[in-house]
Design a protein around this motif. Structure first.
Motif, PDB file in Angstrom:
ATOM      1  N   ASN A  88       1.011  -1.309   0.074  1.00  0.00           N
ATOM      2  CA  ASN A  88      -0.285  -0.099  -0.167  1.00  0.00           C
ATOM      3  C   ASN A  88       0.717   1.462   0.309  1.00  0.00           C
ATOM      4  O   ASN A  88       0.484   2.181  -0.156  1.00  0.00           O
ATOM      5  N   ASP A 110      -2.062  -4.880  -1.119  1.00  0.00           N
ATOM      6  CA  ASP A 110      -0.962  -5.560  -0.081  1.00  0.00           C
ATOM      7  C   ASP A 110      -0.871  -6.993  -0.182  1.00  0.00           C
ATOM      8  O   ASP A 110      -1.362  -7.938  -0.923  1.00  0.00           O
ATOM      9  N   TYR A 141      -5.907  -8.691   8.683  1.00  0.00           N
ATOM     10  CA  TYR A 141      -5.722  -7.683   7.862  1.00  0.00           C
ATOM     11  C   TYR A 141      -6.172  -6.461   8.366  1.00  0.00           C
ATOM     12  O   TYR A 141      -5.636  -5.813   8.679  1.00  0.00           O
ATOM     13  N   GLU A 142      -7.410  -7.223   8.893  1.00  0.00           N
ATOM     14  CA  GLU A 142      -8.239  -5.827   9.589  1.00  0.00           C
ATOM     15  C   GLU A 142      -7.707  -5.781  11.319  1.00  0.00           C
ATOM     16  O   GLU A 142      -7.393  -4.452  11.299  1.00  0.00           O
ATOM     17  N   TYR A 151      -4.290  -5.393  11.595  1.00  0.00           N
ATOM     18  CA  TYR A 151      -3.389  -5.008  11.128  1.00  0.00           C
ATOM     19  C   TYR A 151      -3.732  -3.402  10.771  1.00  0.00           C
ATOM     20  O   TYR A 151      -2.812  -2.298  11.197  1.00  0.00           O
ATOM     21  N   LYS A 152      -4.218  -3.358   9.958  1.00  0.00           N
ATOM     22  CA  LYS A 152      -4.899  -1.966   9.317  1.00  0.00           C
ATOM     23  C   LYS A 152      -5.203  -0.995  11.347  1.00  0.00           C
ATOM     24  O   LYS A 152      -5.683  -0.265  11.318  1.00  0.00           O
ATOM     25  N   ALA A 153      -5.436  -2.135  12.128  1.00  0.00           N
ATOM     26  CA  ALA A 153      -6.754  -1.578  12.690  1.00  0.00           C
ATOM     27  C   ALA A 153      -5.485  -0.872  14.371  1.00  0.00           C
ATOM     28  O   ALA A 153      -5.374  -1.030  15.386  1.00  0.00           O
ATOM     29  N   ASP A 155       2.841   4.010   4.061  1.00  0.00           N
ATOM     30  CA  ASP A 155       1.390   4.716   4.392  1.00  0.00           C
ATOM     31  C   ASP A 155       0.154   4.878   5.680  1.00  0.00           C
ATOM     32  O   ASP A 155      -0.669   4.486   5.900  1.00  0.00           O
ATOM     33  N   SER A 156       0.988   3.594   6.664  1.00  0.00           N
ATOM     34  CA  SER A 156       0.593   3.142   7.657  1.00  0.00           C
ATOM     35  C   SER A 156       1.095   3.840   9.102  1.00  0.00           C
ATOM     36  O   SER A 156       2.025   3.840   8.832  1.00  0.00           O
ATOM     37  N   HIS A 157      -0.027   3.653   9.944  1.00  0.00           N
ATOM     38  CA  HIS A 157       0.367   4.199  11.146  1.00  0.00           C
ATOM     39  C   HIS A 157       1.055   3.047  12.562  1.00  0.00           C
ATOM     40  O   HIS A 157       2.094   3.634  13.094  1.00  0.00           O
ATOM     41  N   ASN A 158       0.733   2.059  12.046  1.00  0.00           N
ATOM     42  CA  ASN A 158       1.970   0.631  12.470  1.00  0.00           C
ATOM     43  C   ASN A 158       3.586   1.286  11.884  1.00  0.00           C
ATOM     44  O   ASN A 158       4.018   0.322  12.601  1.00  0.00           O
ATOM     45  N   ASP A 195      -3.474   5.895   6.132  1.00  0.00           N
ATOM     46  CA  ASP A 195      -4.509   4.888   6.240  1.00  0.00           C
ATOM     47  C   ASP A 195      -5.151   6.796   7.597  1.00  0.00           C
ATOM     48  O   ASP A 195      -4.063   7.828   7.033  1.00  0.00           O
TER      49      ASP A 195
END
Length: 220
Positions: free
Chosen positions: A10, A16, A44-45, A47-49, A182-185, A202
């Motif tokens: 992403n 992904d 996957y959900e 991960y996004k959370a 792209d990710s807050h992770n 995100d």
């Protein structure tokens, strides 16, 4: 010399690869659709959370590598590259990578997705250095377990530092360093570099980036 780090999923990819690989194996009948698809979507959900247990996920994601010979895995991966990954690679992403390589930056991809899945993708971009979660092997076969620290959240910092040390460098070797994600992770590593860049972020990362004045770009 500058250091330029890219997340993969992403970010350089419009999609992904980790999620897509499991879906590809489900479509091939290698994994049971009824059971495994729900698990893949659930992970996957998470991960996004930002709630993903990386070791629980790796037990799921690496297990198929241990069940099949490498020649079969490689054949499936070639098909995966052609049918699933190629459509995720945008002209903008290719151009950005080429610009960074051409100007002489040290460029690497840093991704939580395992190196079996991501190695051929990173080579497709012409990037020589990959920092990824490593599937363990014994006697030339995958064990279904990770080796060392997964390249996830703060683990990306540890893995980047180890890679730099292995080539005789460290974080202070560079006057400027970039990390595109792209990710807050990836906030731990983004906070470490001089120039973090949010790419099609995100919602959590977008808010954080705007609050910090970080650039927000799109490669799609």
């Amino acid at each position: 010399m500058d250091l330029v780090l890219f997340d993969l999923d992403n970010t350089l990819l419009d999609g992904d690869s980790d999620f897509a690989w499991a879906q590809f194996l489900i479509a091939k009948g290698v994994l049971d659709r009824e059971v495994q698809e729900a698990k893949n979507i659930g992970f996957y959900e998470q991960y996004k959370a930002g709630t993903l247990d990386i070791f629980e996920f790796l037990d799921f994601q690496l297990a198929p590598l241990a069940r099949h010979p490498r020649a079969q895995l490689d054949a499936w991966h070639r098909e995966f590259m052609a049918t699933a990954v190629a459509p995720m690679i945008t002209h903008k992403a290719r151009r950005l990578v080429r610009e960074q390589l051409d100007r002489g930056a040290l460029v690497a991809v840093v991704t939580a997705t395992n190196s079996f899945v991501t190695g051929p993708i990173v080579r497709e971009f012409g990037i020589a250095h990959l920092i990824a979660t490593i599937p363990a092997q014994e006697h030339g076969a995958f064990t279904g377990k990770p080796r060392g620290t997964p390249a996830f959240k703060a683990g990306k910092i540890e893995r980047v530092d180890s890679w730099l040390e292995s080539i005789g460098l460290y974080h202070g070797s560079f006057s400027r360093s970039w990390f595109y994600s792209d990710s807050h992770n990836d906030l731990p590593l983004m906070a470490r570099v001089t120039d973090p860049v949010a790419v099609d972020p995100d919602d959590t990362l977008r808010v954080h980036a705007l609050g910090k004045g970080w650039p927000v770009i799109s490669l799609r």
